[in-house]
Design a protein around this motif. Structure first.
Motif, PDB file in Angstrom:
ATOM      1  N   MET A   2      63.247   7.139  15.327  1.00 33.64           N
ATOM      2  CA  MET A   2      62.290   7.149  14.358  1.00 33.64           C
ATOM      3  C   MET A   2      62.858   6.315  13.127  1.00 33.64           C
ATOM      4  O   MET A   2      64.023   6.477  12.655  1.00 33.64           O
ATOM      5  CB  MET A   2      61.385   8.201  13.852  1.00 33.64           C
ATOM      6  N   SER A   3      62.145   5.615  12.243  1.00 35.97           N
ATOM      7  CA  SER A   3      62.602   4.777  11.192  1.00 35.97           C
ATOM      8  C   SER A   3      62.553   6.041  10.004  1.00 35.97           C
ATOM      9  O   SER A   3      62.242   7.144  10.296  1.00 35.97           O
ATOM     10  CB  SER A   3      61.852   3.827  10.544  1.00 35.97           C
ATOM     11  N   ARG A   4      63.587   5.756   8.898  1.00 34.92           N
ATOM     12  CA  ARG A   4      63.604   6.654   7.755  1.00 34.92           C
ATOM     13  C   ARG A   4      62.425   7.078   6.991  1.00 34.92           C
ATOM     14  O   ARG A   4      62.037   8.151   6.714  1.00 34.92           O
ATOM     15  CB  ARG A   4      64.380   6.156   6.774  1.00 34.92           C
ATOM     16  N   GLY A   5      61.285   6.254   7.242  1.00 37.15           N
ATOM     17  CA  GLY A   5      60.121   6.297   6.531  1.00 37.15           C
ATOM     18  C   GLY A   5      58.898   6.353   7.711  1.00 37.15           C
ATOM     19  O   GLY A   5      59.015   5.452   8.396  1.00 37.15           O
ATOM     20  N   SER A 170      61.547  14.615  17.670  1.00 38.80           N
ATOM     21  CA  SER A 170      61.587  15.994  17.929  1.00 38.80           C
ATOM     22  C   SER A 170      61.238  16.889  16.558  1.00 38.80           C
ATOM     23  O   SER A 170      60.653  18.132  16.753  1.00 38.80           O
ATOM     24  CB  SER A 170      62.939  16.507  18.478  1.00 38.80           C
ATOM     25  N   LEU A 171      61.828  16.624  15.521  1.00 36.59           N
ATOM     26  CA  LEU A 171      61.693  17.196  14.179  1.00 36.59           C
ATOM     27  C   LEU A 171      60.157  16.942  13.886  1.00 36.59           C
ATOM     28  O   LEU A 171      59.579  17.928  13.371  1.00 36.59           O
ATOM     29  CB  LEU A 171      62.425  16.650  12.964  1.00 36.59           C
ATOM     30  N   ALA A 172      59.604  15.942  13.998  1.00 36.13           N
ATOM     31  CA  ALA A 172      58.152  15.603  13.642  1.00 36.13           C
ATOM     32  C   ALA A 172      57.339  16.440  14.739  1.00 36.13           C
ATOM     33  O   ALA A 172      56.170  17.045  14.047  1.00 36.13           O
ATOM     34  CB  ALA A 172      57.987  14.168  14.205  1.00 36.13           C
ATOM     35  N   ALA A 173      57.657  16.802  15.713  1.00 33.50           N
ATOM     36  CA  ALA A 173      56.827  17.751  16.659  1.00 33.50           C
ATOM     37  C   ALA A 173      57.204  19.058  16.150  1.00 33.50           C
ATOM     38  O   ALA A 173      55.785  19.728  16.084  1.00 33.50           O
ATOM     39  CB  ALA A 173      57.415  17.644  17.874  1.00 33.50           C
ATOM     40  N   LEU A 174      58.208  19.608  15.739  1.00 36.54           N
ATOM     41  CA  LEU A 174      58.445  21.057  15.400  1.00 36.54           C
ATOM     42  C   LEU A 174      57.813  21.146  13.841  1.00 36.54           C
ATOM     43  O   LEU A 174      57.172  22.236  13.493  1.00 36.54           O
ATOM     44  CB  LEU A 174      59.776  21.385  15.086  1.00 36.54           C
ATOM     45  N   MET A 175      57.637  20.226  13.076  1.00 37.82           N
ATOM     46  CA  MET A 175      56.906  20.004  11.874  1.00 37.82           C
ATOM     47  C   MET A 175      55.396  20.329  12.184  1.00 37.82           C
ATOM     48  O   MET A 175      54.764  21.229  11.550  1.00 37.82           O
ATOM     49  CB  MET A 175      57.202  19.078  11.088  1.00 37.82           C
ATOM     50  N   ASP A 176      54.956  19.717  12.988  1.00 38.57           N
ATOM     51  CA  ASP A 176      53.440  19.532  13.352  1.00 38.57           C
ATOM     52  C   ASP A 176      53.280  20.752  14.023  1.00 38.57           C
ATOM     53  O   ASP A 176      52.031  21.651  13.702  1.00 38.57           O
ATOM     54  CB  ASP A 176      53.275  18.527  14.434  1.00 38.57           C
ATOM     55  N   GLU A 177      53.936  21.395  14.951  1.00 42.42           N
ATOM     56  CA  GLU A 177      53.761  22.553  15.344  1.00 42.42           C
ATOM     57  C   GLU A 177      53.834  23.777  14.236  1.00 42.42           C
ATOM     58  O   GLU A 177      52.905  24.849  14.292  1.00 42.42           O
ATOM     59  CB  GLU A 177      54.899  22.950  16.432  1.00 42.42           C
ATOM     60  N   THR A 178      54.820  23.975  13.478  1.00 41.79           N
ATOM     61  CA  THR A 178      55.088  24.793  12.334  1.00 41.79           C
ATOM     62  C   THR A 178      53.448  24.517  11.522  1.00 41.79           C
ATOM     63  O   THR A 178      52.972  25.779  11.119  1.00 41.79           O
ATOM     64  CB  THR A 178      56.010  24.901  11.689  1.00 41.79           C
ATOM     65  N   SER A 194      46.047  14.482   9.611  1.00 42.09           N
ATOM     66  CA  SER A 194      47.221  13.635   9.017  1.00 42.09           C
ATOM     67  C   SER A 194      48.461  14.263   9.072  1.00 42.09           C
ATOM     68  O   SER A 194      48.544  15.471   8.877  1.00 42.09           O
ATOM     69  CB  SER A 194      46.709  12.803   7.720  1.00 42.09           C
ATOM     70  N   LEU A 195      49.470  13.416   9.322  1.00 45.02           N
ATOM     71  CA  LEU A 195      50.914  14.044   9.191  1.00 45.02           C
ATOM     72  C   LEU A 195      51.730  12.822   8.702  1.00 45.02           C
ATOM     73  O   LEU A 195      52.014  11.780   9.055  1.00 45.02           O
ATOM     74  CB  LEU A 195      51.475  14.224  10.712  1.00 45.02           C
ATOM     75  N   ASN A 196      52.593  13.052   7.433  1.00 43.13           N
ATOM     76  CA  ASN A 196      53.297  12.212   6.701  1.00 43.13           C
ATOM     77  C   ASN A 196      54.582  12.558   6.680  1.00 43.13           C
ATOM     78  O   ASN A 196      54.887  13.827   6.208  1.00 43.13           O
ATOM     79  CB  ASN A 196      52.714  11.691   5.388  1.00 43.13           C
ATOM     80  N   ILE A 197      55.575  11.878   6.987  1.00 43.97           N
ATOM     81  CA  ILE A 197      56.959  12.416   6.981  1.00 43.97           C
ATOM     82  C   ILE A 197      58.005  11.249   6.298  1.00 43.97           C
ATOM     83  O   ILE A 197      57.780  10.200   6.478  1.00 43.97           O
ATOM     84  CB  ILE A 197      57.583  12.682   8.444  1.00 43.97           C
ATOM     85  N   LYS A 198      58.766  11.990   5.417  1.00 44.80           N
ATOM     86  CA  LYS A 198      60.053  10.955   5.092  1.00 44.80           C
ATOM     87  C   LYS A 198      61.309  11.549   5.469  1.00 44.80           C
ATOM     88  O   LYS A 198      61.568  12.684   5.257  1.00 44.80           O
ATOM     89  CB  LYS A 198      60.117  10.891   3.399  1.00 44.80           C
ATOM     90  N   PHE A 199      61.966  10.898   6.325  1.00 40.57           N
ATOM     91  CA  PHE A 199      63.351  11.238   7.014  1.00 40.57           C
ATOM     92  C   PHE A 199      64.471  11.029   5.997  1.00 40.57           C
ATOM     93  O   PHE A 199      64.418  10.004   5.221  1.00 40.57           O
ATOM     94  CB  PHE A 199      63.759  10.861   8.154  1.00 40.57           C
ATOM     95  N   LYS A 200      65.255  12.004   5.604  1.00 48.07           N
ATOM     96  CA  LYS A 200      66.281  11.960   4.934  1.00 48.07           C
ATOM     97  C   LYS A 200      67.798  12.011   5.423  1.00 48.07           C
ATOM     98  O   LYS A 200      68.730  10.998   5.120  1.00 48.07           O
ATOM     99  CB  LYS A 200      66.545  13.126   3.831  1.00 48.07           C
ATOM    100  N   LYS A 240      61.207  15.708   4.543  1.00 42.46           N
ATOM    101  CA  LYS A 240      59.891  16.216   3.786  1.00 42.46           C
ATOM    102  C   LYS A 240      58.600  15.824   4.689  1.00 42.46           C
ATOM    103  O   LYS A 240      58.820  14.822   5.101  1.00 42.46           O
ATOM    104  CB  LYS A 240      59.875  15.996   2.281  1.00 42.46           C
ATOM    105  N   ALA A 241      57.498  16.701   4.555  1.00 45.08           N
ATOM    106  CA  ALA A 241      56.376  16.233   5.133  1.00 45.08           C
ATOM    107  C   ALA A 241      55.223  17.061   4.575  1.00 45.08           C
ATOM    108  O   ALA A 241      55.346  17.869   3.876  1.00 45.08           O
ATOM    109  CB  ALA A 241      56.315  16.828   6.565  1.00 45.08           C
ATOM    110  N   SER A 242      54.002  16.110   4.733  1.00 43.43           N
ATOM    111  CA  SER A 242      52.729  16.927   4.306  1.00 43.43           C
ATOM    112  C   SER A 242      51.972  16.703   5.394  1.00 43.43           C
ATOM    113  O   SER A 242      51.889  15.851   6.174  1.00 43.43           O
ATOM    114  CB  SER A 242      52.285  16.233   2.972  1.00 43.43           C
ATOM    115  N   GLY A 243      50.825  17.615   5.661  1.00 44.79           N
ATOM    116  CA  GLY A 243      49.967  17.516   6.820  1.00 44.79           C
ATOM    117  C   GLY A 243      48.346  18.029   6.274  1.00 44.79           C
ATOM    118  O   GLY A 243      48.375  18.981   5.280  1.00 44.79           O
TER     119      GLY A 243
END
Length: 254
Positions: A2-5, A170-178, A194-200, A240-243
């Motif tokens: 996945m891309s950084r944004g 995989s991180l996106a999946a765990l964020m969504d799961e949590t 909705s699920l929004n993620i910024k990878f750092k 960081k993410a928001s959902g």
């Protein structure tokens, strides 16, 4: 990889009506959950009801959220620290079964959805790799009164993206799961809107990521959450993410 944004928005297709929350009773749901959440305030007893249903004391289902030989010393240390906090009742260790079918009992599913994951080969995505240490090694702890969660995530080699690092998905999946478990236990939230993620930064395979999720507010039958994924020492920010999750009704007791 996945891309950084990244911005993930769930497409419902024939179930777009979910965004308008059909078949829900605003009077019965919103009056209990509309106020903005403030740490330290009291909440509806429905949270206790959902936690008790989510964490059955007597079940034959295997709970995958227990330590195994693949867990690193860091994973075990953090697990023991959080487990200690459950002794006074403030935190609850959430079980993790191979299906969510039993988790959502007591909720009215909208728009013709039917729980159909009753086949032996059906698994929740984050439990699809059952060999210990190869996929998603994780455990979630939930704080009922503060409506927040902490997830310990140790990605295995089958989750590799860039060589030696966990795939962003995989991180996106765990964020969504949590997010989903926190939304469910905090106010009957179930479907991701909705699920929004910024990878750092990348997570090394076999290391531990600490996911901290909090409910920001509940309004208009939607639950808004935030998440920070970081190293256990909080020195490295992974993402960081928001959902936003759709809030459902509890079925009436017979």
């Amino acid at each position: 990889m996945m891309s950084r944004g990244m911005r993930l928005v769930l497409r419902f297709g024939p179930f777009k009506g979910l965004l308008r929350a059909p078949n829900l009773s605003p009077q019965s749901v919103l009056h209990r959950h509309t106020p903005r959440l403030v740490p330290g305030t009291s909440f509806s007893s429905s949270t206790d009801t959902l936690v008790s249903r989510f964490c059955p004391k007597n079940t034959d289902l295997k709970d995958y959220a227990f330590p195994n030989a693949s867990w690193s010393p860091e994973m075990m240390r953090l697990y023991e620290e959080l487990l200690e906090k459950t002794k006074n009742g403030d935190w609850v260790k959430l079980p993790s079964f191979k299906s969510n079918r039993d988790h959502i009992k007591g909720l009215k599913l909208p728009g013709g959805f039917i729980s159909a994951s009753d086949k032996e080969d059906y698994h929740i995505f984050t439990r699809c790799i059952l060999k210990e240490g190869k996929g998603f090694e994780y455990v979630i702890f939930f704080h009922p009164s503060k409506k927040k969660s902490i997830c310990l995530f140790q990605p295995g080699p089958n989750l590799e993206g860039a060589p030696g690092f966990a795939h962003g998905g995989s991180l996106a999946a765990l964020m969504d799961e949590t997010f989903s478990k926190t939304a469910y236990l905090s106010g009957q939230g179930l479907f991701t809107l909705s699920l929004n993620i910024k990878f750092k930064n990348l997570i090394p395979v076999g290391s531990v990521a600490l996911l901290k999720v909090e409910v920001e507010k509940i309004e208009d039958q939607k639950i808004f959450l935030s998440c920070i994924a970081q190293s256990p020492d909080e020195q490295v920010l992974f993402a960081k993410a928001s959902g936003v999750f759709l809030q459902l009704e509890l079925e009436e007791e017979e």
